[in-house]
Scaffold this motif. Sequence first.
Motif, short mmCIF file in Angstrom:
data_model
loop_
_atom_site.label_atom_id
_atom_site.label_comp_id
_atom_site.label_asym_id
_atom_site.label_seq_id
_atom_site.Cartn_x
_atom_site.Cartn_y
_atom_site.Cartn_z
N ASN A 1 0.84 -1.26 -0.01
CA ASN A 1 -0.62 -0.07 0.07
C ASN A 1 0.95 1.09 0.32
OD1 ASN A 1 -3.47 -0.88 0.49
ND2 ASN A 1 -2.34 -2.25 1.59
N VAL A 2 0.26 2.40 -0.98
CA VAL A 2 1.17 3.41 -0.78
C VAL A 2 0.46 4.07 0.57
CG1 VAL A 2 1.30 5.72 -2.10
CG2 VAL A 2 2.35 3.46 -3.26
N LEU A 3 1.54 4.50 0.96
CA LEU A 3 0.91 5.17 2.61
C LEU A 3 0.04 6.56 2.29
CD1 LEU A 3 3.26 4.79 5.13
CD2 LEU A 3 0.87 3.83 5.01
N ARG B 1 -1.39 8.98 -9.52
CA ARG B 1 -1.02 8.31 -8.05
C ARG B 1 -0.42 7.25 -8.47
NH1 ARG B 1 -6.51 6.32 -6.19
NH2 ARG B 1 -4.70 5.97 -4.55
N ILE B 2 0.25 6.35 -7.67
CA ILE B 2 0.86 5.21 -7.96
C ILE B 2 0.09 3.75 -8.14
CG2 ILE B 2 2.79 4.25 -6.86
CD1 ILE B 2 4.03 5.66 -8.17
N MET B 3 -0.26 3.14 -8.97
CA MET B 3 -0.90 1.92 -8.35
C MET B 3 -0.08 0.69 -8.05
SD MET B 3 -3.46 3.61 -9.56
CE MET B 3 -5.02 1.96 -9.91
N THR C 1 -0.19 12.00 -1.93
CA THR C 1 0.50 13.57 -2.11
C THR C 1 1.50 14.23 -2.42
OG1 THR C 1 -0.13 14.10 0.43
CG2 THR C 1 -2.00 14.24 -1.40
N VAL C 2 2.46 12.53 -1.85
CA VAL C 2 4.21 12.50 -0.96
C VAL C 2 4.53 12.04 -2.61
CG1 VAL C 2 5.70 11.38 -0.01
CG2 VAL C 2 3.66 11.96 1.06
N CYS C 3 3.93 11.25 -2.74
CA CYS C 3 4.21 10.82 -4.01
C CYS C 3 4.07 11.51 -5.62
CB CYS C 3 3.53 9.35 -4.82
SG CYS C 3 3.09 8.25 -3.66
N ALA C 4 3.38 12.38 -5.57
CA ALA C 4 2.80 13.81 -6.24
C ALA C 4 3.54 14.57 -6.62
CB ALA C 4 1.68 13.92 -6.47
N GLY D 1 13.87 0.90 -0.67
CA GLY D 1 14.41 1.77 -0.91
C GLY D 1 13.73 3.29 -1.54
N CYS D 2 12.05 3.31 -1.05
CA CYS D 2 11.31 4.69 -1.18
C CYS D 2 12.07 5.32 -0.35
CB CYS D 2 9.89 3.72 -1.33
SG CYS D 2 8.95 5.14 -0.99
N PRO D 3 12.18 7.16 -1.02
CA PRO D 3 13.11 7.64 -0.37
C PRO D 3 12.21 8.31 0.63
CG PRO D 3 12.72 7.80 -2.91
CD PRO D 3 12.10 7.04 -2.75
N ASN D 4 10.43 8.16 0.83
CA ASN D 4 9.99 8.71 1.46
C ASN D 4 9.46 7.81 2.47
OD1 ASN D 4 10.79 11.17 0.99
ND2 ASN D 4 8.94 10.13 -1.44
N GLY D 5 9.69 6.67 2.50
CA GLY D 5 8.62 6.20 3.61
C GLY D 5 7.52 5.75 2.98
N ASN D 6 7.40 5.43 2.07
CA ASN D 6 5.94 5.28 1.46
C ASN D 6 5.03 4.32 1.69
OD1 ASN D 6 3.90 6.96 1.47
ND2 ASN D 6 4.17 7.56 -0.62
N ILE D 7 5.88 3.36 1.45
CA ILE D 7 5.61 1.98 1.25
C ILE D 7 4.66 1.21 2.40
CG2 ILE D 7 5.78 0.26 -0.28
CD1 ILE D 7 6.66 1.55 -2.34
N GLN D 8 3.54 0.58 2.54
CA GLN D 8 3.61 -0.10 3.44
C GLN D 8 3.90 -1.26 3.26
OE1 GLN D 8 -0.54 -0.87 5.47
NE2 GLN D 8 0.38 0.13 7.03
N HIS E 1 6.39 15.28 -3.50
CA HIS E 1 7.66 15.20 -3.18
C HIS E 1 8.60 14.01 -3.60
CE1 HIS E 1 6.23 17.84 -0.52
NE2 HIS E 1 4.74 17.60 -0.12
N CYS E 2 8.35 13.75 -4.78
CA CYS E 2 8.67 12.50 -5.66
C CYS E 2 9.40 12.62 -6.78
CB CYS E 2 8.28 11.25 -5.19
SG CYS E 2 9.86 10.03 -5.44
N PRO E 3 9.87 13.37 -7.46
CA PRO E 3 10.01 13.31 -8.43
C PRO E 3 10.80 12.35 -9.78
CG PRO E 3 11.59 15.01 -6.97
CD PRO E 3 10.97 14.26 -6.32
N GLN E 4 10.76 11.48 -9.00
CA GLN E 4 11.76 10.89 -9.58
C GLN E 4 11.22 9.44 -9.51
OE1 GLN E 4 14.71 11.10 -11.07
NE2 GLN E 4 15.42 12.68 -10.11
N LYS E 5 10.39 8.98 -8.72
CA LYS E 5 9.43 8.37 -8.63
C LYS E 5 10.06 7.13 -8.89
CE LYS E 5 5.46 11.16 -9.75
NZ LYS E 5 6.33 12.20 -9.12
N ASP E 6 11.45 7.08 -8.23
CA ASP E 6 12.39 6.01 -8.37
C ASP E 6 11.57 4.58 -8.19
OD1 ASP E 6 14.29 7.17 -8.13
OD2 ASP E 6 14.08 7.33 -5.82
N CYS E 7 10.56 4.14 -7.79
CA CYS E 7 10.11 2.84 -7.17
C CYS E 7 9.06 2.43 -9.05
CB CYS E 7 8.61 2.81 -6.70
SG CYS E 7 7.22 3.69 -6.59
N THR E 8 8.79 2.99 -9.73
CA THR E 8 8.46 2.54 -11.55
C THR E 8 9.90 2.63 -11.90
OG1 THR E 8 8.94 5.19 -12.03
CG2 THR E 8 6.83 4.45 -11.29
#
Lengths: 106, 431
Positions: free
Chosen positions: A36-38, A67-69, A41-44, A84-91, A46-53
């Motif tokens: 789950n992406v927590l 949004r990240i699906m 808005t963090v993805c949108a 690897g998510c730089p924002n710790g945004n993945i549960q 604060h995360c220009p690179q969207k590394d997870c993709t």
Amino acid sequence: MKQKITEKIKKLNLDINIDNKLYLNRWKTDEDSHLNVLDNTVCAEHCPQKDCTAFCPARVYEWRDGRIMPGYEGCLECGACRIGCPNGNIQWRYPRGGYGVQFKLA
Amino acid sequence: MPEKFDAIVIGAGMSGLAATYKMASAGLSVALIERGDYPGAKNVMGGVLYRSMMEELISEFWKEAPLQRPVVEQRFWLMDENSVVTTGYKSQEWAQEPFNCFTVFRGQFDKWFAQKCTDAGAVIVNETVVESCLKEKGRVVGVRTSRPEGDLYADVVILADGVNSLLARQLEFHREWQPGQVALAVMEELELPAEIIEERFNLDKGMGATIEIFGDGSLGLVGTGFIYTNKKHISIGVGTLLSQIIEVKARPYEMLEYLKKHPMVSPLIRNARPVEYYAHLIPEGGYRAIPKLVGDGVVVAGDAAQLVNGIHREGCNLAMTSGRLAAEAVIKAHQAGDFSAGQLSFYEESLKDSFVVEDLKKYKDTTHLLEKNPQYMNQYIPFANRAMHEMFTVDGVSKKNKQKKIMKRLFTDKSIFSVGRDVFRLIKAVK
Ligand SMILES: Cc1cc2nc3c(=O)[nH]c(=O)nc-3n(C[C@H](O)[C@H](O)[C@H](O)COP(=O)(O)OP(=O)(O)OC[C@H]3O[C@@H](n4cnc5c(N)ncnc54)[C@H](O)[C@@H]3O)c2cc1C
Ligand code: SF4
Ligand code: SF4
């Protein structure tokens, strides 16, 4: 270095359909996502690179409609996105017992 | 099923199976809990199982265990874009009992090993995720599983849950790993007839070879490509520090495809059909990343404790040895009737005295050095290739002049001091 590597891969003209790789494996898919992406808005914002993709080896994460699906069905359960998510945004948790990918060899 | 066990082990991987087998054989009641459909269903190695550490548990296991091929040759490649400098070692001694190591499929080996644990009296519970450790007055007394009414109790819990190590993290034995402390590996199993594998790898019937590829195999990133021969399959993969994959925005499956298409690699795997695709993390934090190993009623073993020697691609042997040593400490604790951290710290001490921690200590700076100094992968490996090219291309230039030219090339990019410093640092890091 970064540029050189990107160029190298480009030159090869690899057109990889990740589904062709994922189809090789056996899966027992659960109804609920274990990823789950927590906060989208963090993805949108604060995360220009969207590394997870890029780094997810199963291409589970797609940036679509702002949004990240997470396509959790193809997850190989490596754990890289959690770290690897730089924002710790993945549960992240394991799929339910017995569900998910099932390797026969390796 | 008794409600309370002498010990609960979480994870039927190499370390968990080793610990379970050892404790069950000593007469303890042991429950081993695995999230996969069967032991091995979630495990990825591709790879090489070391005989000696397995034999400390089950002597002459090769006579009955499902193995792929005894490894008789280990090759090392320093690869550039269109060339490779090769070295390696092949021995007839490794083709005979007791052998040195074997390629295995974890999907088969772990299942077999689990059956040995059952035979020794352990209870194996598959398809069950352990969600947390149960604590009472600060000590671990059992586990909460995903099953309804799934609490189980034990005197000691062994966390052998692999690289993601979620349970030790919950207990605050360590913080979340950093992207520089794990490698992300992707791998495929490719199908080929046994005779073709033997021909291409120059092997006697049934024997196996391994190739570790440095340099262009991982696109110059800190990591390795690898090729292992199985009976009717070739494992091919590439593992790279997660931090570096992220930094260059590489896609792991593209790196794998790059390796497969590389002119030095593609003839070996021509017409081979992919049959399975994998991804898994490998601990790369080394000595400095080893977490707290022991608490009241709990110990941590294997990948969960970052016990991998990446430089030598050794992991399963460290896992087996740490699992066995953990089990020995638990058996001692059982005899003493004391499961405190103080009593269990016997595990930590014996691990420190073993090759596990000694080897990790020896290489404690190497991965970090390679990560901080891309020239090792990016400049020296191509340089070695060009130097070989120079020396072995017969074109009428005298060998002396060739040598001069090679040295000149090395020192145009770099000062003699920086080369000297790099060599010195590398020697120091692997000494
Ligand atoms: C691509 C690759 C190649 C490798 N090659 C080699 C090699 O050639 N030689 C070598 O020695 N080493 C190699 N390694 C390293 C080696 O595989 C590991 O070091 C070793 O498997 C670690 O064993 P372990 O028991 O600690 O963890 P694992 O084998 O990962 O086992 C952990 C187990 O715990 C289970 N689990 C996790 N969490 C839970 C939970 N909450 N509840 C229930 N069950 C859980 C998992 O399903 C799994 O079965 C390689 C690794 C990779 C990824
Ligand atoms: S890397 Fe993390 S924050 Fe960035 S897009 Fe992916 S999930 Fe969102
Ligand atoms: S666990 Fe691995 S495969 Fe699954 S989504 Fe995360 S990075 Fe992708």
